[in-house]
Design a protein around this motif. Structure first.
Motif, PDB file in Angstrom:
ATOM      1  N   ALA A  60       0.724  -1.105   0.004  1.00  0.00           N
ATOM      2  CA  ALA A  60      -0.137  -0.081   0.122  1.00  0.00           C
ATOM      3  C   ALA A  60       0.773   1.259  -0.072  1.00  0.00           C
ATOM      4  CB  ALA A  60      -0.956  -0.002   1.207  1.00  0.00           C
ATOM      5  N   LEU A  61       1.835   1.231   0.735  1.00  0.00           N
ATOM      6  CA  LEU A  61       2.700   2.400   0.786  1.00  0.00           C
ATOM      7  C   LEU A  61       3.377   2.648  -0.299  1.00  0.00           C
ATOM      8  CD1 LEU A  61       3.605   4.320   3.044  1.00  0.00           C
ATOM      9  CD2 LEU A  61       5.570   2.968   3.648  1.00  0.00           C
ATOM     10  N   ILE A  62       3.853   1.502  -1.222  1.00  0.00           N
ATOM     11  CA  ILE A  62       4.540   1.518  -2.590  1.00  0.00           C
ATOM     12  C   ILE A  62       3.594   2.263  -3.487  1.00  0.00           C
ATOM     13  CG2 ILE A  62       4.993   0.243  -4.677  1.00  0.00           C
ATOM     14  CD1 ILE A  62       6.371  -1.874  -2.547  1.00  0.00           C
ATOM     15  N   ILE A  63       2.190   1.924  -3.460  1.00  0.00           N
ATOM     16  CA  ILE A  63       1.415   2.502  -4.556  1.00  0.00           C
ATOM     17  C   ILE A  63       1.387   4.113  -3.955  1.00  0.00           C
ATOM     18  CG2 ILE A  63      -1.187   2.829  -4.861  1.00  0.00           C
ATOM     19  CD1 ILE A  63      -1.266  -0.312  -4.137  1.00  0.00           C
ATOM     20  N   ILE A  64       1.240   4.711  -2.881  1.00  0.00           N
ATOM     21  CA  ILE A  64       1.170   6.134  -2.425  1.00  0.00           C
ATOM     22  C   ILE A  64       2.169   6.655  -2.835  1.00  0.00           C
ATOM     23  CG2 ILE A  64       1.718   6.031  -0.053  1.00  0.00           C
ATOM     24  CD1 ILE A  64      -0.750   8.463  -2.076  1.00  0.00           C
ATOM     25  N   VAL A 124       8.572  10.034  11.132  1.00  0.00           N
ATOM     26  CA  VAL A 124       7.296  10.792  10.722  1.00  0.00           C
ATOM     27  C   VAL A 124       6.654   9.507   9.934  1.00  0.00           C
ATOM     28  CG1 VAL A 124       8.136  11.734   8.596  1.00  0.00           C
ATOM     29  CG2 VAL A 124       6.042  12.784   9.709  1.00  0.00           C
ATOM     30  N   SER A 125       5.253   9.721   9.799  1.00  0.00           N
ATOM     31  CA  SER A 125       4.471   8.687   8.928  1.00  0.00           C
ATOM     32  C   SER A 125       4.426   9.071   7.724  1.00  0.00           C
ATOM     33  CB  SER A 125       3.251   8.311   9.551  1.00  0.00           C
ATOM     34  OG  SER A 125       2.375   7.525   8.844  1.00  0.00           O
ATOM     35  N   PRO A 126       4.928   8.350   6.595  1.00  0.00           N
ATOM     36  CA  PRO A 126       4.875   8.937   5.036  1.00  0.00           C
ATOM     37  C   PRO A 126       3.257   8.240   5.008  1.00  0.00           C
ATOM     38  CG  PRO A 126       6.038   6.681   5.546  1.00  0.00           C
ATOM     39  CD  PRO A 126       6.016   7.401   6.797  1.00  0.00           C
ATOM     40  N   ARG A 271      -2.070  10.469 -16.657  1.00  0.00           N
ATOM     41  CA  ARG A 271      -3.115   9.294 -16.619  1.00  0.00           C
ATOM     42  C   ARG A 271      -2.453   8.007 -15.616  1.00  0.00           C
ATOM     43  NH1 ARG A 271      -7.670   8.534 -17.476  1.00  0.00           N
ATOM     44  NH2 ARG A 271      -7.441   6.537 -18.774  1.00  0.00           N
ATOM     45  N   LEU A 272      -1.184   8.068 -15.735  1.00  0.00           N
ATOM     46  CA  LEU A 272      -0.547   7.070 -14.667  1.00  0.00           C
ATOM     47  C   LEU A 272      -0.720   7.373 -13.319  1.00  0.00           C
ATOM     48  CD1 LEU A 272       2.601   6.145 -16.423  1.00  0.00           C
ATOM     49  CD2 LEU A 272       0.766   4.482 -16.068  1.00  0.00           C
ATOM     50  N   SER A 273      -0.648   8.654 -13.042  1.00  0.00           N
ATOM     51  CA  SER A 273      -0.918   9.277 -11.627  1.00  0.00           C
ATOM     52  C   SER A 273      -2.343   9.259 -11.284  1.00  0.00           C
ATOM     53  CB  SER A 273      -0.562  10.758 -11.785  1.00  0.00           C
ATOM     54  OG  SER A 273      -0.963  11.231 -10.438  1.00  0.00           O
ATOM     55  N   GLU A 274      -3.184   9.209 -12.251  1.00  0.00           N
ATOM     56  CA  GLU A 274      -4.725   9.172 -11.895  1.00  0.00           C
ATOM     57  C   GLU A 274      -5.107   7.605 -11.512  1.00  0.00           C
ATOM     58  OE1 GLU A 274      -6.635  10.492 -15.433  1.00  0.00           O
ATOM     59  OE2 GLU A 274      -6.322  12.678 -14.984  1.00  0.00           O
ATOM     60  N   LYS A 275      -4.238   6.878 -12.318  1.00  0.00           N
ATOM     61  CA  LYS A 275      -4.779   5.181 -12.262  1.00  0.00           C
ATOM     62  C   LYS A 275      -4.012   4.816 -10.660  1.00  0.00           C
ATOM     63  CE  LYS A 275      -5.414   3.864 -16.884  1.00  0.00           C
ATOM     64  NZ  LYS A 275      -6.618   3.339 -16.668  1.00  0.00           N
ATOM     65  N   PHE A 276      -2.919   5.366 -10.524  1.00  0.00           N
ATOM     66  CA  PHE A 276      -2.408   4.997  -8.986  1.00  0.00           C
ATOM     67  C   PHE A 276      -3.197   5.622  -7.966  1.00  0.00           C
ATOM     68  CE2 PHE A 276       1.585   3.544 -11.272  1.00  0.00           C
ATOM     69  CZ  PHE A 276       1.546   2.414 -10.770  1.00  0.00           C
ATOM     70  N   GLY A 277      -4.035   6.787  -8.298  1.00  0.00           N
ATOM     71  CA  GLY A 277      -4.907   7.400  -7.109  1.00  0.00           C
ATOM     72  C   GLY A 277      -6.012   6.399  -7.019  1.00  0.00           C
ATOM     73  N   LYS A 278      -6.271   6.067  -8.142  1.00  0.00           N
ATOM     74  CA  LYS A 278      -7.559   4.859  -7.829  1.00  0.00           C
ATOM     75  C   LYS A 278      -7.212   3.585  -7.118  1.00  0.00           C
ATOM     76  CE  LYS A 278      -9.865   6.719 -12.256  1.00  0.00           C
ATOM     77  NZ  LYS A 278     -10.209   6.432 -13.353  1.00  0.00           N
ATOM     78  N   LEU A 279      -5.996   3.136  -7.412  1.00  0.00           N
ATOM     79  CA  LEU A 279      -5.567   2.010  -6.595  1.00  0.00           C
ATOM     80  C   LEU A 279      -5.541   2.536  -5.322  1.00  0.00           C
ATOM     81  CD1 LEU A 279      -2.527   0.282  -8.576  1.00  0.00           C
ATOM     82  CD2 LEU A 279      -4.681  -0.584  -8.032  1.00  0.00           C
ATOM     83  N   TRP A 280      -4.931   3.719  -4.895  1.00  0.00           N
ATOM     84  CA  TRP A 280      -4.774   4.308  -3.414  1.00  0.00           C
ATOM     85  C   TRP A 280      -5.941   3.973  -2.725  1.00  0.00           C
ATOM     86  CZ3 TRP A 280      -1.939   4.655   0.336  1.00  0.00           C
ATOM     87  CH2 TRP A 280      -2.100   5.108   1.339  1.00  0.00           C
ATOM     88  N   LEU A 281      -7.206   4.125  -3.363  1.00  0.00           N
ATOM     89  CA  LEU A 281      -8.599   4.200  -2.785  1.00  0.00           C
ATOM     90  C   LEU A 281      -8.651   2.802  -1.705  1.00  0.00           C
ATOM     91  CD1 LEU A 281     -11.081   5.679  -5.543  1.00  0.00           C
ATOM     92  CD2 LEU A 281     -10.137   6.887  -3.395  1.00  0.00           C
ATOM     93  N   ALA A 282      -8.296   1.804  -2.451  1.00  0.00           N
ATOM     94  CA  ALA A 282      -8.346   0.563  -1.785  1.00  0.00           C
ATOM     95  C   ALA A 282      -7.145   0.221  -0.961  1.00  0.00           C
ATOM     96  CB  ALA A 282      -8.377  -0.530  -2.979  1.00  0.00           C
ATOM     97  N   ALA A 283      -5.778   0.563  -1.351  1.00  0.00           N
ATOM     98  CA  ALA A 283      -4.782   0.362  -0.537  1.00  0.00           C
ATOM     99  C   ALA A 283      -4.685   1.213   0.622  1.00  0.00           C
ATOM    100  CB  ALA A 283      -3.476   0.912  -1.344  1.00  0.00           C
ATOM    101  N   GLU A 284      -5.408   2.316   0.584  1.00  0.00           N
ATOM    102  CA  GLU A 284      -5.374   3.336   2.151  1.00  0.00           C
ATOM    103  C   GLU A 284      -6.182   2.525   2.910  1.00  0.00           C
ATOM    104  OE1 GLU A 284      -7.069   7.925   3.067  1.00  0.00           O
ATOM    105  OE2 GLU A 284      -8.049   6.529   1.444  1.00  0.00           O
ATOM    106  N   VAL A 285      -7.314   1.788   2.728  1.00  0.00           N
ATOM    107  CA  VAL A 285      -8.314   1.123   3.691  1.00  0.00           C
ATOM    108  C   VAL A 285      -7.458   0.076   4.064  1.00  0.00           C
ATOM    109  CG1 VAL A 285     -10.219  -0.130   3.950  1.00  0.00           C
ATOM    110  CG2 VAL A 285     -10.287   1.698   2.562  1.00  0.00           C
TER     111      VAL A 285
END
Length: 398
Positions: A60-64, A124-126, A271-285
């Motif tokens: 999850a941290l890698i994705i963000i 600090v927490s990234p 476009r890549l940034s947007e797609k990783f942003g969508k992945l982050w929605l699940a990874a964040e949880v």
């Protein structure tokens, strides 16, 4: 395992939404979900999930970090220079100093054990800071003076410094000796991480451009999978090279994403940034619920007021360190205050290494874990609330 994943995602999202409704950061709901579902309260999560929790949190941290690298403008970062470098080690050093000076008086630890505790608490927490800095870069708050870029870069390197210092102090607490090479590993780890990531980013960009030139168009969704797979290899390389040479895998991931952005067209990187942003929605949880699941609330209750006072003192020292990093910059008082707030939250590193002293049989193990847990519960919501509630007041929109 499927039941556990369902509980993590559905309950985590529900609690995050409830917190959002009452104007609290979503992270608080996710952390609370993890604590309640975890092994120390209701124990509803499968032991298999908990056994791979550290790896899932790292993914999850890698994705963000990929999202951050694809949003980071290196030309803006060059404007910052010295403060970004100082933010990587000065605030953490000040916080460790606070523990060494005051912890023996407030808590049942000696100086060496206080240094170990300080090293656990100093990072600090990234996971809390990076998503918010990415959001600020996208909404153009503070970007004129590259404030989010500076905090993002500093937070990424801060963890490397703290983990190396922690390893050294633990060795000393076990009766070993600190070697000069252990401290030399810090800049080596940072430099090699940047170089390795930059090489990987350049090769990926070359591969994508060559494929496009030969009319073998690689879809953006496929690029995401390739970039993600390469990131996992870079982080794995840190483990492969352990004992031979120090390399920061997480910094390599950020560096790779930065170079990929530089070498790709603006449309592709966006476009890549947007797609990783969508992945982050699940990874964040997944990330924050599992961080919460690592928290043993019983240790928090045992830590008491003395631990709370020690954490407060350490944060004061940390804030002085951040202020020192800002000296001589063009930042005004409001912007400097925001930098102090952004450097408060702790979560991932404390959850990852807080239990290490106890697992190694150090006498201070239990109290170190108690203070680490309390620090997560106090500073993660405090920092998240502080950043979310003040950035519009303290930062200028470009």
């Amino acid at each position: 395992m499927l039941t556990s994943l369902a509980l993590i995602f559905l309950t985590g999202l529900l609690m995050a939404a409830l917190c959002q409704q009452i104007r609290l950061p979503r992270i608080i709901g996710m952390l609370a979900t993890g604590i309640v579902l975890g092994p120390f309260v209701l124990n509803l999560l499968d032991s298999l999930i908990l056994s791979i929790s550290a790896d899932l949190r790292k993914m999850a941290l890698i994705i963000i970090l990929l999202k951050a690298g694809l949003s980071l403008n290196l030309s803006d970062l060059k404007k910052v220079g010295r403060p970004a470098v100082m933010m990587a080690f000065v605030p953490a050093s000040f916080e460790i100093l606070a523990f060494v000076l005051f912890a023996p008086a407030l808590l049942p630890v000696n100086r060496m054990e206080a240094a170990v505790m300080g090293a656990v608490l100093a990072a600090v927490s990234p996971a809390v800071v990076v998503p918010r800095m990415v959001q600020l870069m996208e909404s153009k708050y503070g970007t004129e003076k590259s404030i989010p870029q500076m905090i993002l870069a500093g937070a990424s390197c801060d963890d490397i410094f703290v983990i190396v210092v922690f390893t050294t102090f633990v060795s000393m607490a076990q009766g070993g000796q600190a070697r000069v090479t252990d401290f030399l590993n810090i800049p080596v780890s940072i430099l090699l991480g940047i170089l390795l990531g930059a090489a990987a980013g350049w090769l990926l960009a070359l591969f994508f451009e060559t494929a496009y030139a030969r009319k073998h168009y690689v879809r953006n969704s496929m690029k995401v999978i390739i970039v993600l797979g390469t990131s996992f290899l870079l982080v794995a390389a840190e483990e492969w090279l352990k004992g031979i040479i120090s390399v920061s895998g997480l910094l390599a991931v950020t560096s790779m994403a930065c170079v990929l952005k530089m070498k790709s067209t603006a449309f592709v990187s966006k476009r890549l940034s947007e797609k990783f942003g969508k992945l982050w929605l699940a990874a964040e949880v997944l990330l924050f619920v599992l961080v919460g699941a690592a928290v043993d609330i019983r240790y928090t209750l045992e830590a008491g007021l003395a631990a709370g006072l020690m954490i407060a003192l350490a944060l004061v020292f940390r804030s002085v360190g951040v202020a020192l990093c800002m000296a001589g910059t063009s930042l005004n008082q409001k912007e400097r205050l925001f930098c102090v707030i952004a450097y408060l939250p702790k979560a991932t590193v404390q959850a990852a290494i807080g239990s290490v002293p106890m697992s190694l049989g150090l006498p201070c193990g239990k109290i170190v874990l108690s203070v680490a847990v309390l620090a997560i519960l106090i500073t993660a919501p405090l920092g998240a609330l502080g950043m979310d509630g003040t950035y519009r007041l303290l930062l200028k929109k470009e």
